[in-house]
Design a protein around this motif. Structure first.
Motif, PDB file in Angstrom:
ATOM      1  N   LEU A 107      -6.225   3.183   4.187  1.00  0.00           N
ATOM      2  CA  LEU A 107      -5.103   2.248   3.637  1.00  0.00           C
ATOM      3  C   LEU A 107      -5.595   1.888   2.182  1.00  0.00           C
ATOM      4  O   LEU A 107      -4.905   2.158   1.270  1.00  0.00           O
ATOM      5  N   LYS A 108      -6.801   1.848   1.855  1.00  0.00           N
ATOM      6  CA  LYS A 108      -7.426   1.505   0.592  1.00  0.00           C
ATOM      7  C   LYS A 108      -7.361   2.722  -0.191  1.00  0.00           C
ATOM      8  O   LYS A 108      -6.890   2.430  -1.458  1.00  0.00           O
ATOM      9  N   VAL A 109      -7.527   3.969   0.419  1.00  0.00           N
ATOM     10  CA  VAL A 109      -7.347   5.249  -0.630  1.00  0.00           C
ATOM     11  C   VAL A 109      -5.897   5.347  -0.956  1.00  0.00           C
ATOM     12  O   VAL A 109      -5.524   5.687  -2.196  1.00  0.00           O
ATOM     13  N   CYS A 110      -4.908   4.955   0.055  1.00  0.00           N
ATOM     14  CA  CYS A 110      -3.541   5.194  -0.382  1.00  0.00           C
ATOM     15  C   CYS A 110      -2.821   4.253  -1.365  1.00  0.00           C
ATOM     16  O   CYS A 110      -2.335   4.406  -2.119  1.00  0.00           O
ATOM     17  N   VAL A 111      -3.365   2.969  -1.158  1.00  0.00           N
ATOM     18  CA  VAL A 111      -2.957   1.898  -2.209  1.00  0.00           C
ATOM     19  C   VAL A 111      -3.474   2.595  -3.385  1.00  0.00           C
ATOM     20  O   VAL A 111      -2.679   2.292  -4.458  1.00  0.00           O
ATOM     21  N   GLN A 112      -4.722   2.816  -3.682  1.00  0.00           N
ATOM     22  CA  GLN A 112      -5.245   3.169  -5.012  1.00  0.00           C
ATOM     23  C   GLN A 112      -4.466   4.482  -5.450  1.00  0.00           C
ATOM     24  O   GLN A 112      -3.775   4.400  -6.548  1.00  0.00           O
ATOM     25  N   ALA A 113      -4.107   5.460  -4.705  1.00  0.00           N
ATOM     26  CA  ALA A 113      -3.338   6.373  -5.036  1.00  0.00           C
ATOM     27  C   ALA A 113      -2.052   6.096  -5.474  1.00  0.00           C
ATOM     28  O   ALA A 113      -1.278   6.654  -6.418  1.00  0.00           O
ATOM     29  N   ALA A 114      -1.339   5.248  -4.622  1.00  0.00           N
ATOM     30  CA  ALA A 114       0.092   4.809  -4.828  1.00  0.00           C
ATOM     31  C   ALA A 114       0.094   3.954  -6.414  1.00  0.00           C
ATOM     32  O   ALA A 114       1.156   4.104  -7.135  1.00  0.00           O
ATOM     33  N   GLY A 115      -0.781   3.384  -6.658  1.00  0.00           N
ATOM     34  CA  GLY A 115      -0.891   2.604  -8.069  1.00  0.00           C
ATOM     35  C   GLY A 115      -1.398   3.400  -9.240  1.00  0.00           C
ATOM     36  O   GLY A 115      -1.066   2.950 -10.399  1.00  0.00           O
ATOM     37  N   THR A 116      -1.863   4.681  -8.946  1.00  0.00           N
ATOM     38  CA  THR A 116      -2.080   5.567 -10.039  1.00  0.00           C
ATOM     39  C   THR A 116      -1.308   6.603 -10.541  1.00  0.00           C
ATOM     40  O   THR A 116      -1.327   7.173 -11.443  1.00  0.00           O
ATOM     41  N   HIS A 117      -0.110   6.658  -9.627  1.00  0.00           N
ATOM     42  CA  HIS A 117       0.832   7.825 -10.050  1.00  0.00           C
ATOM     43  C   HIS A 117       1.937   7.189 -10.585  1.00  0.00           C
ATOM     44  O   HIS A 117       2.890   6.346  -9.976  1.00  0.00           O
ATOM     45  N   PRO A 118       2.600   7.450 -11.862  1.00  0.00           N
ATOM     46  CA  PRO A 118       3.936   7.068 -12.219  1.00  0.00           C
ATOM     47  C   PRO A 118       5.146   7.367 -11.526  1.00  0.00           C
ATOM     48  O   PRO A 118       5.090   8.522 -10.741  1.00  0.00           O
ATOM     49  N   SER A 119       5.967   6.664 -11.648  1.00  0.00           N
ATOM     50  CA  SER A 119       7.342   6.850 -10.733  1.00  0.00           C
ATOM     51  C   SER A 119       8.071   7.945 -11.520  1.00  0.00           C
ATOM     52  O   SER A 119       7.855   8.324 -12.622  1.00  0.00           O
ATOM     53  N   SER A 120       8.659   8.671 -10.599  1.00  0.00           N
ATOM     54  CA  SER A 120       9.419   9.908 -10.920  1.00  0.00           C
ATOM     55  C   SER A 120      10.780   9.710 -11.790  1.00  0.00           C
ATOM     56  O   SER A 120      11.445   8.597 -11.347  1.00  0.00           O
TER      57      SER A 120
END
Length: 156
Positions: free
Chosen positions: A143-156
């Motif tokens: 979950l921590k990895v996913c939360v970090q990944a979700a916060g680092t990618h700009p919205s399309s």
């Protein structure tokens, strides 16, 4: 090969297996239970989150609290004012930067948080009863990895 949705009766609830859907389903179910717990202490789940964060990081500013409590700076300021009115928080001038206010838990806030935490721990024990300790460690890490990944990618 037929999918499970094609054999389901119209009155059966069939949910998508997408991870995002399952995470959202868990979030919503937990939020309902958290509301039940926090209302016993005249708190909302977001206020409980704020108290939890301040217990770990005392002296934080309202702006910093907003970033880690999932609310806007304006909402955090309103929340701090409300929690201060309930006697759960105090604000004081930051000694390093006199233009900033530090927010800290009061003894009353710490007691309310401790009682809430005990019930949240029971909730987590119920929800994760069928999940081994090792799986919980992996789940938390994932979950921590996913939360970090979700916060680092700009919205399309």
């Amino acid at each position: 090969m037929e999918s499970s949705t094609s054999t389901a009766r119209p009155d059966e609830l069939v949910t998508p297996d997408r991870l995002t859907y399952l995470v959202k389903q868990l979030q919503e179910a937990l939020l309902v239970r958290l509301r039940e717990i926090t209302q016993h202490f005249d708190l909302t789940p977001k206020q409980y989150t704020a108290l939890s964060v301040l217990a770990k990081y005392p002296g934080m500013s309202s702006a910093a609290l907003a970033r880690v409590s999932f609310v806007t700076p304006q909402a955090a300021n309103e929340m701090v004012t409300m929690l201060e009115g309930k006697g759960f928080l105090t604000r004081s001038v930051d000694r390093r930067n006199r233009r900033c206010l530090e927010v800290e838990l009061t003894r009353s806030g710490s007691k309310a948080l401790a009682r809430c935490d005990a019930l949240v721990a029971q909730l987590e024990a119920e929800v994760f009863e069928g999940v081994s300790a090792a799986e919980q460690v992996r789940f938390r890490r994932t979950l921590k990895v996913c939360v970090q990944a979700a916060g680092t990618h700009p919205s399309s």
